[in-house]
Design a protein around this motif. Structure first.
Motif, PDB file in Angstrom:
ATOM      1  N   GLU A   1       0.832  -1.205   0.000  1.00  0.00           N
ATOM      2  CA  GLU A   1       0.000   0.000   0.000  1.00  0.00           C
ATOM      3  C   GLU A   1       0.864   1.251   0.000  1.00  0.00           C
ATOM      4  O   GLU A   1       1.134   1.848   1.040  1.00  0.00           O
ATOM      5  N   PRO A   2       1.325   1.686  -1.162  1.00  0.00           N
ATOM      6  CA  PRO A   2       2.126   2.916  -1.200  1.00  0.00           C
ATOM      7  C   PRO A   2       1.288   4.121  -0.782  1.00  0.00           C
ATOM      8  O   PRO A   2       0.118   4.238  -1.146  1.00  0.00           O
ATOM      9  N   GLU A   3       1.900   5.004   0.012  1.00  0.00           N
ATOM     10  CA  GLU A   3       1.220   6.216   0.472  1.00  0.00           C
ATOM     11  C   GLU A   3       1.674   7.402  -0.379  1.00  0.00           C
ATOM     12  O   GLU A   3       2.866   7.580  -0.632  1.00  0.00           O
ATOM     13  N   HIS A   4       0.720   8.225  -0.812  1.00  0.00           N
ATOM     14  CA  HIS A   4       1.026   9.381  -1.644  1.00  0.00           C
ATOM     15  C   HIS A   4       0.825  10.644  -0.828  1.00  0.00           C
ATOM     16  O   HIS A   4      -0.178  10.774  -0.102  1.00  0.00           O
ATOM     17  N   GLY A   5       1.791  11.559  -0.925  1.00  0.00           N
ATOM     18  CA  GLY A   5       1.686  12.778  -0.137  1.00  0.00           C
ATOM     19  C   GLY A   5       2.513  13.908  -0.716  1.00  0.00           C
ATOM     20  O   GLY A   5       2.984  13.850  -1.865  1.00  0.00           O
ATOM     21  N   GLU A   6       2.719  14.937   0.090  1.00  0.00           N
ATOM     22  CA  GLU A   6       3.453  16.118  -0.347  1.00  0.00           C
ATOM     23  C   GLU A   6       4.955  15.839  -0.390  1.00  0.00           C
ATOM     24  O   GLU A   6       5.471  14.996   0.353  1.00  0.00           O
ATOM     25  N   VAL A   7       5.641  16.602  -1.238  1.00  0.00           N
ATOM     26  CA  VAL A   7       7.100  16.502  -1.326  1.00  0.00           C
ATOM     27  C   VAL A   7       7.700  17.070  -0.037  1.00  0.00           C
ATOM     28  O   VAL A   7       7.297  18.153   0.415  1.00  0.00           O
ATOM     29  N   PRO A   8       8.647  16.374   0.584  1.00  0.00           N
ATOM     30  CA  PRO A   8       9.272  16.900   1.802  1.00  0.00           C
ATOM     31  C   PRO A   8       9.893  18.276   1.545  1.00  0.00           C
ATOM     32  O   PRO A   8      10.484  18.494   0.476  1.00  0.00           O
ATOM     33  N   PRO A   9       9.780  19.213   2.482  1.00  0.00           N
ATOM     34  CA  PRO A   9      10.287  20.574   2.271  1.00  0.00           C
ATOM     35  C   PRO A   9      11.763  20.614   1.877  1.00  0.00           C
ATOM     36  O   PRO A   9      12.168  21.401   1.028  1.00  0.00           O
ATOM     37  N   GLU A  10      12.573  19.736   2.486  1.00  0.00           N
ATOM     38  CA  GLU A  10      14.011  19.766   2.204  1.00  0.00           C
ATOM     39  C   GLU A  10      14.351  19.298   0.779  1.00  0.00           C
ATOM     40  O   GLU A  10      15.470  19.492   0.304  1.00  0.00           O
ATOM     41  N   LEU A  11      13.379  18.681   0.089  1.00  0.00           N
ATOM     42  CA  LEU A  11      13.629  18.199  -1.277  1.00  0.00           C
ATOM     43  C   LEU A  11      12.983  19.073  -2.347  1.00  0.00           C
ATOM     44  O   LEU A  11      13.185  18.825  -3.536  1.00  0.00           O
ATOM     45  N   GLN A  12      12.227  20.082  -1.945  1.00  0.00           N
ATOM     46  CA  GLN A  12      11.447  20.828  -2.935  1.00  0.00           C
ATOM     47  C   GLN A  12      12.314  21.511  -3.983  1.00  0.00           C
ATOM     48  O   GLN A  12      11.996  21.493  -5.175  1.00  0.00           O
ATOM     49  N   GLU A  13      13.430  22.090  -3.566  1.00  0.00           N
ATOM     50  CA  GLU A  13      14.305  22.763  -4.533  1.00  0.00           C
ATOM     51  C   GLU A  13      14.928  21.745  -5.492  1.00  0.00           C
ATOM     52  O   GLU A  13      14.989  21.958  -6.707  1.00  0.00           O
ATOM     53  N   ALA A  14      15.391  20.613  -4.942  1.00  0.00           N
ATOM     54  CA  ALA A  14      15.974  19.562  -5.793  1.00  0.00           C
ATOM     55  C   ALA A  14      14.932  19.009  -6.759  1.00  0.00           C
ATOM     56  O   ALA A  14      15.247  18.711  -7.925  1.00  0.00           O
ATOM     57  N   VAL A  15      13.691  18.882  -6.312  1.00  0.00           N
ATOM     58  CA  VAL A  15      12.628  18.367  -7.179  1.00  0.00           C
ATOM     59  C   VAL A  15      12.334  19.349  -8.309  1.00  0.00           C
ATOM     60  O   VAL A  15      12.149  18.954  -9.462  1.00  0.00           O
ATOM     61  N   ARG A  16      12.302  20.676  -7.994  1.00  0.00           N
ATOM     62  CA  ARG A  16      12.072  21.670  -9.049  1.00  0.00           C
ATOM     63  C   ARG A  16      13.158  21.586 -10.118  1.00  0.00           C
ATOM     64  O   ARG A  16      12.886  21.620 -11.318  1.00  0.00           O
ATOM     65  N   THR A  17      14.404  21.478  -9.667  1.00  0.00           N
ATOM     66  CA  THR A  17      15.527  21.398 -10.608  1.00  0.00           C
ATOM     67  C   THR A  17      15.443  20.130 -11.455  1.00  0.00           C
ATOM     68  O   THR A  17      15.630  20.160 -12.682  1.00  0.00           O
TER      69      THR A  17
END
Length: 699
Positions: free
Chosen positions: A201-217
């Motif tokens: 059962e994978p859980e879906h949620g928000e991107v962790p704050p510390e990864l948001q910049e890396a995710v945008r890039t």
């Protein structure tokens, strides 16, 4: 990617919902574990096995479970989101490369599994090149993200630099090593975590704050790379318009199918993390038989080219890609049907061998289990029981519409061993067992040395022969003695031979036999093999006799003048000769050509060629000096070194196979059991004259 729950409904109908996929990788990257998780999440099994426990579905042979490696490719079928996935788990060890090659020949797409700690390993490069040769679209799964030293970014860089490919990350890991808990889906822009032990059962949620910049890039890099492959998306990108999910996925799928991009996902299969998104990617991004399109072959009657569409209304075209000996059913032939339908009880033509065969039982394989089928349709994979006259690479077609598809080429064996039965009573049983294994494995050869009457078996490496001869003992119950491994050398010439003449003249009561051939020979380029050319006009030797001359040349090349090894890298030309309008025959020209070839080889200052292997040794840094000394003593030419995670040193080189027997023991001794190495065949190279004399027993 968008979340999709597993469908419990039957897979839909039509070729668009079919995926023929292979799982390929370096040994110990986690292919079998990943396949086991795929079977669990698709509902094919209800308890996950492990390689360590020896209870996985696809590693079903005793030797596989004991050694913890895959030896034979295993086919299984699963369903996901209304799609049927024919999945083949292939071996990772270089000795079993034939299993990978024949699987890639008939598959439409591949999942390449990488070890997140080791990155791109030698066999990763080998299977990648094999997939390139068969133009197989691939997605990548960076496994073992939970291991110490796991580095997703480094693996991406290695895919780009070592494989010359263009990877595109679809995910970023959340945490690494022991802290690895999930991924960020860059297309959907959300986190996926697996918190339950089974990962169901994978859980879906928000991107962790510390990864948001890396995710945008990373998301911007993903869109840019995909846009570079698609004009419509590029126009949106240049205008600063964010593409929709559907636009991005459609362009990514086109780029994946054309092998311009290779999507990369990550996870930890043994901890049940990351497998469901991989299944989604298989369905969303890898091709169906319709995407692959038509297959081309030749009409055996006139050599003309013909194509067959992936449609059940087309005439049958099916390729036999694997033969297995089954204890209960006998001969089991795995087939990929490209067009038409292969029906149980029908009569088909083996177009490769021009003989009719009756189709017995048809089955869908599930590793070593099976279910009966009435027919195998276009685009599908199955097996036929009881067709004893078919072999790997044969084409099945209707007698009235014959076609021969391109066969499967396999590498030549490089190592051989003498075997003998422990008693006279076992002789016949041993020969039958060896013949059966040779039918299954095209890289396993069985010959009899005429001078010593010894039975010799040849294969791709020590492990290859060890496993096969163990099967002779276990599966066939034959007691055998085994000699020491010997290298399969080849012979070639070092100087041109302008004139080598052969005649065959016999006078009998009726018509005689007359053949007269003059050849010239020259050393060929390394790897060119034996190249035959005819340079005489039909007035000198009529063209109908030329195939017999070529056969005679190839007959003589099977046993060279120095040690009886096969001859290679020689260019042979027919430059003159004569014929008799009554007495000339194919048999006479074949004999004359063989005589001329043997004479020419003797004049050409023959020498031996030895197999050279690419070697990669990974050792703790403190042992690197000792290991380099070991390798130098074994005539290994070092081609490079580099540092690996954890302070390990990677040493690469090219080694003569003859010097590498027993190296595993020496490496363990020198590194307190911490060093590992891998080898793969590279090429044949001339042997030093002093060593030639030693090999031939003259020094």
């Amino acid at each position: 990617m968008k979340r999709h729950d597993q469908s419990s409904a039957e897979a839909g109908s039509g070729l668009e919902i079919l995926r023929n996929i292979g799982v390929i990788a370096h040994i110990d990257a986690g292919k079998t574990t990943t396949t086991e998780r795929i079977l669990y999440y698709t509902g094919r099994i209800h308890r996950m096995g492990t390689v360590d426990d020896g209870n996985t579905v696809t590693d079903w042979m005793d030797q596989e479970r004991e050694r913890g490696i895959t030896i034979v490719s295993a086919a299984v079928t699963a369903e996901w989101r209304g799609h049927r996935i024919n999945l083949i788990d292939t071996p990772g060890h270089i000795d079993f490369t034939a299993e990978v090659q024949r699987s890639l020949r008939v598959l439409d797409g591949g999942v390449v599994v990488f070890d997140a700690v080791q990155g791109v390993e030698p066999q990763s490069e080998t299977v990648w090149r094999q997939a390139d040769r068969f133009r197989v679209p691939r997605i990548c799964f960076v496994n073992k993200m939970d291991r110490v030293g796991a580095d997703f970014a480094r693996t991406l860089r290695m895919i780009e630099t070592r494989l010359g490919a263009t990877p595109v990350a679809l995910q970023l890991p959340i945490g690494a090593e022991a802290a690895f808990e999930g991924v960020v889906d860059l297309i959907e822009g959300r986190a996926v975590r697996w918190r339950d032990e089974l990962g169901a059962e994978p859980e879906h949620g928000e991107v962790p704050p510390e990864l948001q910049e890396a995710v945008r890039t990373a998301r911007a890099a993903l869109v840019e790379r995909v846009a570079e492959t698609d004009d419509d998306l590029l126009a949106l990108y240049l205008d600063g318009v964010e593409p929709s999910r559907e636009q991005l996925m459609a362009a990514l799928r086109r780029a994946t199918l054309s092998a311009r991009l290779f999507p990369v996902l990550c996870g930890a299969a043994v901890r049940n993390r990351g497998v469901q998104p991989l299944l989604d990617a298989i369905v969303d991004l890898l091709p169906s038989p319709l995407d692959i399109g038509s297959v081309r072959g030749k009409r055996p009657r006139d050599g003309g080219e013909e194509e067959r569409l992936p449609d059940e209304r087309e005439p049958l075209a099916a390729l036999v890609f694997k033969i297995a000996a089954d204890a209960y059913s006998g001969h089991l032939a795995y087939v990929r049907v490209y067009s038409g339908r292969l029906k149980a009880g029908s009569t088909v033509l083996n177009a490769t061998r021009d003989r009719r065969e009756r189709v017995g039982r048809l089955v869908r394989m599930y590793a070593d289990q099976r279910e009966d089928l009435e027919a195998i349709g276009a685009g599908d994979i199955g097996a036929v029981i009881g067709m004893k006259g078919v072999f790997t690479g044969d084409t099945l077609s209707p007698p009235e519409h014959p076609i021969v598809l391109e066969s499967i080429a396999f590498p030549e064996p490089v190592i051989r061993i003498a075997v003998e039965p422990r008693s006279i009573a076992d002789q016949e049983q041993m020969q039958a067992a060896l013949r059966s294994l040779a039918e299954e494995d095209p890289t396993f050869r069985v010959t009899v040395d005429e001078s010593t009457a010894q039975t010799l078996v040849a294969g791709m490496g020590e492990l290859h022969l060890e496993v096969l001869l163990d099967r002779v003992r276990r599966e066939h119950g034959v007691r055998i003695n085994v000699g020491k491994p010997r290298v399969t050398y080849k012979e070639t010439i070092t100087v041109p031979v302008a004139r080598a003449e052969g005649t065959h003249i016999r006078q009998t009561g009726g018509h005689g036999q007359y053949g007269h051939v003059i050849l010239d020979l020259a050393p060929g380029e390394r790897g060119s093999g034996l190249v035959f050319q005819n340079r005489v006009s039909p007035k000198v030797i009529p063209h109908p006799f030329v195939p017999a001359i070529e056969q005679g040349v190839r007959d003589a090349a099977e046993s060279g003048p120095l040690g009886g090894y096969a001859v290679t890298d020689v260019r042979v030309r027919v430059v003159d000769g004569s014929w008799h309008e009554v007495d000339s025959t194919d048999i006479a020209y074949r004999a004359a050509a063989a005589h001329a070839m043997r004479e020419g080889l003797g004049k050409g200052l023959p020498t031996l060629l030895e197999p050279i292997f690419r070697v990669e040794v990974v050792v703790p840094g403190e042992y690197a000096g000792d290991v380099l000394g070991q390798l130098a003593a074994r005539r290994v030419a070092i081609t490079g070194t580099e540092m690996a995670p954890g302070g390990a040193q990677v040493i690469r080189g090219e080694a003569p196979l003859a010097e590498m027997f027993g190296y595993a023991t020496d490496l363990r001794s020198a590194t307190q059991g911490r060093g590992v190495f891998s080898m793969e065949f590279a090429h044949y190279a001339p042997l030093d004259p002093a060593l030639v004399r030693k090999v031939l027993g003259l020094a």
